[in-house]
Design a protein around this motif. Structure first.
Motif, PDB file in Angstrom:
ATOM      1  N   ARG A 178       0.843  -1.210   0.000  1.00 53.50           N
ATOM      2  CA  ARG A 178       0.000   0.000   0.000  1.00 53.50           C
ATOM      3  C   ARG A 178       0.874   1.255   0.000  1.00 53.50           C
ATOM      4  NH1 ARG A 178      -4.208   0.510   4.543  1.00 53.50           N
ATOM      5  NH2 ARG A 178      -4.728   2.300   3.235  1.00 53.50           N
ATOM      6  N   VAL A 179       1.917   1.231   0.827  1.00 53.50           N
ATOM      7  CA  VAL A 179       2.826   2.392   0.880  1.00 53.50           C
ATOM      8  C   VAL A 179       3.472   2.582  -0.489  1.00 53.50           C
ATOM      9  CG1 VAL A 179       4.987   3.264   1.878  1.00 53.50           C
ATOM     10  CG2 VAL A 179       3.251   2.207   3.363  1.00 53.50           C
ATOM     11  N   ASP A 180       3.927   1.477  -1.086  1.00 53.82           N
ATOM     12  CA  ASP A 180       4.600   1.571  -2.394  1.00 53.82           C
ATOM     13  C   ASP A 180       3.643   2.117  -3.463  1.00 53.82           C
ATOM     14  OD1 ASP A 180       6.851   0.596  -1.227  1.00 53.82           O
ATOM     15  OD2 ASP A 180       6.596  -1.471  -1.950  1.00 53.82           O
ATOM     16  N   ALA A 181       2.363   1.818  -3.311  1.00 52.36           N
ATOM     17  CA  ALA A 181       1.375   2.298  -4.288  1.00 52.36           C
ATOM     18  C   ALA A 181       0.907   3.720  -3.960  1.00 52.36           C
ATOM     19  CB  ALA A 181       0.180   1.340  -4.310  1.00 52.36           C
ATOM     20  N   ASN A 182       1.605   4.371  -3.022  1.00 55.21           N
ATOM     21  CA  ASN A 182       1.266   5.741  -2.607  1.00 55.21           C
ATOM     22  C   ASN A 182      -0.125   5.878  -2.009  1.00 55.21           C
ATOM     23  OD1 ASN A 182       3.734   6.913  -3.264  1.00 55.21           O
ATOM     24  ND2 ASN A 182       3.137   7.112  -5.419  1.00 55.21           N
ATOM     25  N   GLU A 183      -0.622   4.807  -1.415  1.00 52.78           N
ATOM     26  CA  GLU A 183      -1.888   4.929  -0.686  1.00 52.78           C
ATOM     27  C   GLU A 183      -1.594   5.539   0.672  1.00 52.78           C
ATOM     28  OE1 GLU A 183      -4.395   1.460  -0.264  1.00 52.78           O
ATOM     29  OE2 GLU A 183      -3.753   0.774  -2.250  1.00 52.78           O
ATOM     30  N   LYS A 184      -2.539   6.289   1.194  1.00 51.93           N
ATOM     31  CA  LYS A 184      -2.368   6.856   2.531  1.00 51.93           C
ATOM     32  C   LYS A 184      -2.781   5.835   3.591  1.00 51.93           C
ATOM     33  CE  LYS A 184      -1.039  11.120   1.613  1.00 51.93           C
ATOM     34  NZ  LYS A 184       0.173  10.782   0.847  1.00 51.93           N
ATOM     35  N   ILE A 185      -1.960   5.760   4.636  1.00 53.12           N
ATOM     36  CA  ILE A 185      -2.298   4.916   5.781  1.00 53.12           C
ATOM     37  C   ILE A 185      -3.113   5.777   6.746  1.00 53.12           C
ATOM     38  CG2 ILE A 185      -1.361   3.495   7.648  1.00 53.12           C
ATOM     39  CD1 ILE A 185      -0.657   2.562   4.733  1.00 53.12           C
ATOM     40  N   ASN A 225      11.977  20.343   3.940  1.00 54.37           N
ATOM     41  CA  ASN A 225      11.597  19.004   4.351  1.00 54.37           C
ATOM     42  C   ASN A 225      10.084  18.811   4.328  1.00 54.37           C
ATOM     43  OD1 ASN A 225      12.014  16.442   5.542  1.00 54.37           O
ATOM     44  ND2 ASN A 225      11.357  17.298   7.494  1.00 54.37           N
ATOM     45  N   GLN A 226       9.391  19.842   4.764  1.00 51.88           N
ATOM     46  CA  GLN A 226       7.950  19.685   4.961  1.00 51.88           C
ATOM     47  C   GLN A 226       7.191  19.614   3.638  1.00 51.88           C
ATOM     48  OE1 GLN A 226       7.183  22.796   7.784  1.00 51.88           O
ATOM     49  NE2 GLN A 226       8.218  21.685   9.418  1.00 51.88           N
ATOM     50  N   VAL A 227       7.740  20.256   2.623  1.00 47.17           N
ATOM     51  CA  VAL A 227       7.103  20.161   1.306  1.00 47.17           C
ATOM     52  C   VAL A 227       7.036  18.692   0.889  1.00 47.17           C
ATOM     53  CG1 VAL A 227       7.509  20.618  -1.148  1.00 47.17           C
ATOM     54  CG2 VAL A 227       7.592  22.489   0.493  1.00 47.17           C
ATOM     55  N   HIS A 228       8.131  17.961   1.129  1.00 48.52           N
ATOM     56  CA  HIS A 228       8.142  16.528   0.803  1.00 48.52           C
ATOM     57  C   HIS A 228       7.176  15.752   1.682  1.00 48.52           C
ATOM     58  CE1 HIS A 228      11.537  16.584  -1.949  1.00 48.52           C
ATOM     59  NE2 HIS A 228      12.107  17.469  -1.148  1.00 48.52           N
ATOM     60  N   LEU A 229       7.097  16.175   2.942  1.00 49.12           N
ATOM     61  CA  LEU A 229       6.263  15.415   3.883  1.00 49.12           C
ATOM     62  C   LEU A 229       4.760  15.543   3.590  1.00 49.12           C
ATOM     63  CD1 LEU A 229       8.140  15.910   7.268  1.00 49.12           C
ATOM     64  CD2 LEU A 229       7.923  13.810   5.937  1.00 49.12           C
ATOM     65  N   GLN A 230       4.402  16.473   2.722  1.00 45.53           N
ATOM     66  CA  GLN A 230       2.984  16.530   2.311  1.00 45.53           C
ATOM     67  C   GLN A 230       2.596  15.226   1.607  1.00 45.53           C
ATOM     68  OE1 GLN A 230       1.676  20.859   1.100  1.00 45.53           O
ATOM     69  NE2 GLN A 230       3.696  20.494   0.252  1.00 45.53           N
ATOM     70  N   ARG A 231       3.612  14.517   1.111  1.00 46.30           N
ATOM     71  CA  ARG A 231       3.342  13.252   0.415  1.00 46.30           C
ATOM     72  C   ARG A 231       3.665  12.043   1.292  1.00 46.30           C
ATOM     73  NH1 ARG A 231       6.923  15.394  -3.332  1.00 46.30           N
ATOM     74  NH2 ARG A 231       8.173  13.505  -3.100  1.00 46.30           N
ATOM     75  N   THR A 232       3.850  12.273   2.575  1.00 46.08           N
ATOM     76  CA  THR A 232       4.222  11.167   3.457  1.00 46.08           C
ATOM     77  C   THR A 232       3.089  10.129   3.523  1.00 46.08           C
ATOM     78  OG1 THR A 232       5.150  10.671   5.608  1.00 46.08           O
ATOM     79  CG2 THR A 232       3.349  12.219   5.578  1.00 46.08           C
ATOM     80  N   SER A 233       3.437   8.910   3.903  1.00 52.02           N
ATOM     81  CA  SER A 233       2.447   7.827   3.814  1.00 52.02           C
ATOM     82  C   SER A 233       1.335   7.921   4.862  1.00 52.02           C
ATOM     83  CB  SER A 233       3.149   6.469   3.948  1.00 52.02           C
ATOM     84  OG  SER A 233       3.795   6.385   5.211  1.00 52.02           O
ATOM     85  N   TYR A 234       1.607   8.577   5.988  1.00 49.61           N
ATOM     86  CA  TYR A 234       0.582   8.602   7.035  1.00 49.61           C
ATOM     87  C   TYR A 234      -0.379   9.779   6.817  1.00 49.61           C
ATOM     88  CZ  TYR A 234      -1.718   8.082  11.478  1.00 49.61           C
ATOM     89  OH  TYR A 234      -2.676   7.891  12.448  1.00 49.61           O
ATOM     90  N   GLY A 235      -1.621   9.476   6.552  1.00 50.19           N
ATOM     91  CA  GLY A 235      -2.618  10.467   6.150  1.00 50.19           C
ATOM     92  C   GLY A 235      -2.710  11.702   7.044  1.00 50.19           C
ATOM     93  N   MET A 289      12.570   5.804   4.749  1.00 49.57           N
ATOM     94  CA  MET A 289      12.260   6.101   3.357  1.00 49.57           C
ATOM     95  C   MET A 289      11.406   5.005   2.736  1.00 49.57           C
ATOM     96  SD  MET A 289      15.525   8.273   1.998  1.00 49.57           S
ATOM     97  CE  MET A 289      14.712   8.912   0.567  1.00 49.57           C
ATOM     98  N   ALA A 290      11.684   3.769   3.122  1.00 48.63           N
ATOM     99  CA  ALA A 290      10.861   2.670   2.614  1.00 48.63           C
ATOM    100  C   ALA A 290       9.406   2.840   3.073  1.00 48.63           C
ATOM    101  CB  ALA A 290      11.416   1.336   3.092  1.00 48.63           C
ATOM    102  N   TRP A 291       9.233   3.361   4.267  1.00 52.62           N
ATOM    103  CA  TRP A 291       7.875   3.597   4.787  1.00 52.62           C
ATOM    104  C   TRP A 291       7.282   4.913   4.297  1.00 52.62           C
ATOM    105  CZ3 TRP A 291       9.640   2.217  10.387  1.00 52.62           C
ATOM    106  CH2 TRP A 291       9.445   0.834  10.621  1.00 52.62           C
ATOM    107  N   LYS A 292       8.085   5.698   3.585  1.00 54.55           N
ATOM    108  CA  LYS A 292       7.672   7.025   3.119  1.00 54.55           C
ATOM    109  C   LYS A 292       7.241   7.934   4.263  1.00 54.55           C
ATOM    110  CE  LYS A 292       6.724   5.555  -1.551  1.00 54.55           C
ATOM    111  NZ  LYS A 292       5.745   5.253  -2.578  1.00 54.55           N
ATOM    112  N   ILE A 293       7.951   7.844   5.372  1.00 54.47           N
ATOM    113  CA  ILE A 293       7.745   8.875   6.395  1.00 54.47           C
ATOM    114  C   ILE A 293       8.924   9.825   6.355  1.00 54.47           C
ATOM    115  CG2 ILE A 293       6.210   7.540   7.857  1.00 54.47           C
ATOM    116  CD1 ILE A 293       8.431   6.771   9.606  1.00 54.47           C
ATOM    117  N   LYS A 294       9.854   9.503   5.480  1.00 52.38           N
ATOM    118  CA  LYS A 294      10.938  10.401   5.141  1.00 52.38           C
ATOM    119  C   LYS A 294      11.005  10.292   3.630  1.00 52.38           C
ATOM    120  CE  LYS A 294      15.601  11.386   6.570  1.00 52.38           C
ATOM    121  NZ  LYS A 294      16.550  11.217   7.667  1.00 52.38           N
TER     122      LYS A 294
END
Lengths: 330, 258
Positions: free
Chosen positions: A29-36, A151-161, A228-233
């Motif tokens: 789900r994370v890899d598919a850019n779904e929000k957790i 940093n925060q601009v990237h975190l708008q796309r972080t995996s945790y909704g 990074m694998a979890w997309k929280i970074k």
């Protein structure tokens, strides 16, 4: 970046063949850019790491009120005072969104505050530096908020909704903060000789601490890969640091100020600025508590919390009485 | 400008406007001292917001004062380049913050007065005054709502919060009377229907305050003694320190723009 050295609950990325079926489904789900979302299943390590990261970010917003608050009563014009008040009010608001995002992971705001006061959770190293002149208020907006936005601009796309959504709101306000900081710097740099000297002094003192905000070099950052694998970074410390330097050097030139790094220069081959890394021993010392203001900042927060205990208790007692009276009337 | 407004001598109107602007300026300064030190994050936000509103009102009142004076002084010049004896604020607003309860009690006593005043000023014969009052009244109503709620909650809350709120009320009560004191400036302003006589605000203020104290289970102090002097420039020792801090940059670097 308001979260530094966030320990991932494990070192290295968990290989796929060691994952349970649930973990694999989560990673897919994370890899598919779904929000957790809060009610979704998530690995314990993911949850713990996020709590640390969001909590540290929230604490940074709250402690970050102090260095700027230091100049509110001395702001040089009514307009500057109004803008600074609005900005610091925003920071406190960011703290609220972030504590709320952390609460969706099952930790209360009070628990997080308790951990901060016990020294078990950190806030960004940058807020352990003093604000000595009015130009420092400009430098914080320009450099510190500028680094945070990177940093925060990237975190708008972080995996945790909830975290990603908080970031969307925060980024809008931060870009306004950065502009007001640069506006102060322009007034100072193009002002009287004394004002220009203050602007240069602020840049000299905040340059390396701003570079430190991105955290240690990638080679020493053992937690980056899993986060990074979890997309929280979403980008590495060094990538963001380079981006920040590339953006900031032309701004320094525009102001007619001198970068305190004598070796900074554009590398024609890479198209990026080569720069001297900050003194990492200072960074680790500040994180350990030995920065110029660590003890004062924490003491200010603990005092505010302890002195305010009677207020929080009074408010709660009144709310309980009112609720009881309403229940009795029904 | 209406005929009535012309009837008020410029210097009188200027001095009266300074009272309005200095009240909000000095109170804003005090409230902003809380930044980062409030009992709970929501209060940090609310206090900063209150201080911000009060600065906005200051810009309007002092801006108009400078215009009326006609000597080229803007709101910043009036805020940052006058000494204490030229300030015309009530002593109440310069009193130190004390604990959070003390700060909110001061805010409540002022908010109740300011609401009554602003609602009357909406009918000022000077349209510039009426216009500012119209804008400020909305914020002031919110401030009163909040400070009133806090006084009630903490007065009624625990034994400790009750005792602290009663102590705050007792300590600040000496500074209440000045809000309702009429002098020649007030009388000239009232004669021209630019603003109400301060004494005429008392009944409405008493109504708000008595109802609130009652709900907060607090006892109204039985004293009419009033510390006075702020409206004519004789202040407490506190104002000098406020100005030393507030005016530092403008004084240390004269002529610089920020």
């Amino acid at each position: 970046m308001y979260a530094q050295m966030v320990k991932t609950a494990r070192v290295g990325v968990k290989p796929r063949d060691e994952m349970t079926e649930q973990e694999r489904a989560f990673q897919d789900r994370v890899d598919a850019n779904e929000k957790i979302e809060p009610k979704d299943w998530m690995p314990d390590d993911y949850r713990r790491t996020l709590i640390r990261q969001i909590g540290q970010h929230a604490h940074s917003e709250v402690v970050g009120q102090l260095p700027e608050g230091n100049w509110i009563t001395r702001a040089p014009t009514l307009e500057r005072k109004a803008i600074l008040l609005a900005k610091v009010q925003d920071e406190a608001g960011h703290g609220l969104y972030l504590y709320s995002a952390a609460e969706t992971l099952g930790v209360s705001r009070d628990e997080l505050i308790e951990l901060l006061h016990q020294g078990k959770m950190k806030y960004s190293s940058i807020f352990n530096y003093p604000t000595l002149t009015w130009a420092d208020v400009g430098a914080i907006g320009w450099l510190v908020d500028g680094a945070a936005i990177m940093n925060q601009v990237h975190l708008q796309r972080t995996s945790y909704g909830p975290y990603a959504r908080a970031m969307v709101r925060i980024c809008k306000e931060e870009s306004f903060h950065q502009r007001q900081g640069y506006d102060i710097m322009m007034k100072m740099a193009f002002g009287t000789p004394e004002q220009k000297a203050m602007a240069q002094d602020a840049l000299n003192r905040f340059w390396y601490p701003s570079l430190m905000m991105f955290g240690p070099p990638d080679q020493d950052s053992v937690h980056t890969a899993q986060s990074m694998a979890w997309k929280i970074k979403v980008a590495t410390n060094d990538e963001l640091r380079q981006k920040f330097v590339d953006q900031t050097v032309p701004q320094i030139e525009y102001l007619g100020l001198t970068c305190p790094d004598p070796d900074i220069r554009l590398n024609e081959e890479t198209g990026h600025f080569d720069f001297t890394p900050p003194d990492w021993s200072e960074f680790f010392a500040v994180l350990k508590g030995n920065g110029p203001c660590n003890k004062d900042r924490l003491k200010a927060r603990i005092t505010a919390w302890e002195d305010g205990a009677w207020v929080r208790e009074g408010m709660l007692a009144h709310a309980r009485k009112k609720a009881a009276a309403t229940a009795a009337a029904e | 400008m209406t005929a009535n407004v012309m009837a008020v001598e410029g210097n009188t109107l200027f001095n009266w406007l300074l009272r309005l602007g200095d009240n909000t300026l000095v109170l804003s300064h005090r409230v902003s001292e809380w930044c980062g030190h409030a009992p709970v994050l929501e209060e940090d936000i609310a206090l900063a917001n209150t201080a911000l509103d009060l600065i906005g009102q200051t810009q309007m009142w002092l801006g108009l004062a400078g215009e009326v004076e006609g000597k080229g002084r803007d709101a910043d010049a009036l805020a940052y380049l006058r000494d204490a004896w030229d300030f015309r604020n009530l002593l109440l607003v310069e009193r130190p913050n004390g604990d959070f309860g003390h700060t909110m009690m001061r805010q409540f006593l002022f908010d109740a007065w300011q609401n009554v005043l602003l609602n009357r000023l909406k009918d000022s014969t000077d349209p510039r005054v009426a216009d500012i009052a119209e804008k400020a009244a909305k914020e002031a109503a919110y401030h009163l709502d909040r400070s009133r709620g806090t006084v009630i909650a903490l007065g009624d809350g625990t034994e400790e919060s009750h005792a602290r709120m009663q102590a705050a009320l007792d300590a600040l009560w000496d500074y209440v009377g000045e809000m309702f004191l009429d002098d020649d400036v007030d009388r000239a302003i009232a004669d021209a229907d630019v603003g109400p006589l301060p004494s005429s605000l008392r009944d409405a203020w008493d109504g708000i305050v008595n109802a609130t104290l009652n709900e907060a289970t607090l006892t109204r102090p039985d004293s009419d003694f009033a510390q006075t002097g702020g409206k004519t420039g004789r202040h407490t020792e506190d104002l000098g320190y406020i100005l030393a801090e507030m005016q530092f940059l403008q004084r240390a670097y004269p002529g610089a723009t920020w």
